[in-house]
Design a protein around this motif. Sequence first.
Motif: not given
Length: 309
Positions: A210-212, A217-218, A254-255, A259-261
């Motif tokens: 998720v961090d990747q 995205i960022n 969940d994934r 990601i949204i959070r």
Amino acid sequence: MPTSNLFGAESNTFSNIFTYMGLPLSRELCDELDAVVMGVPYDLATTGRSGTRYGPTAIRQASAQLRWEEKRFPWRFVLGDRLNVQDYGDIDYQEGNSEEMLSLVQAHAHRIISAGKTLMTLGGDHFISLPLLRAVNQTHGKVALLHFDAHTDTEATDAKYNHGAMFYHADKEGLYDPEHSVQVGIRTEYDYDTHSMTVLDGSWVNNHSVDQVVERINSVIGDRPVYLSFDIDCLDPAFAPGTGTPVAGGLTSDRALQIIRGLGQLNIVGMDLMEVSPAYDHADVTSLAAATLVLDMLYLLASRKPDKA
């Protein structure tokens, strides 16, 4: 009877389920208001299974299952302590009149956005994102697009109403910047000649952390104003069967929620959640996933604000 709650339990999951999360129902845009939830029960641009006109109501009904938890896990604050939100109700257009829908959605969205409120729209088929992006463009100019979906929705077609082509037309109208836009969860074919957004396909997202995913995205969007559009078929049909064009190999609920959070760095100026078709749902699993995603999107907005005095 407790004096703190004279009119009944706010967390009640089975009575008076008229609005999203039991929010006040109003179209008055007072100064203290931060965000607005609006429904658009439209599905006349659908190319597959119909029924998403009932999506906004299904999402609102399912949201009652989330009302008992004062602080939505894993957030550490109460949403209402930071964000004033109300339900605007549904846009009521003449049956079968897509042109009126386009006009009304853009007009109402522009009214809300130009007043400085963040709009969260419940659909309805994904074509609705086109008039929403037009309204966003009127206030914010060309934005970045963050699009969660199984499909790119960039089909090169002259068809006026098509929920698989609205981002093609939005690009042609200059409503968003494809070079700084990202699509997440794509797992159907697309034409690179008519599509220049960064694609994080379903397999890539499922095989990376998720961090990747959030970091990618960022890095593409940066600090630009961004419109977040979430088609529920981004989720695998195991988690969202109630949609018109399900595609195997998608994200778990969940994934997607994680990601949204993780998107707290983004400058989000508008959001939508589309393509819930309750006739194909089982035990409200799709509607509940949608209602939960919407709630985390609102918490995401609130996370950028301090507690109200």
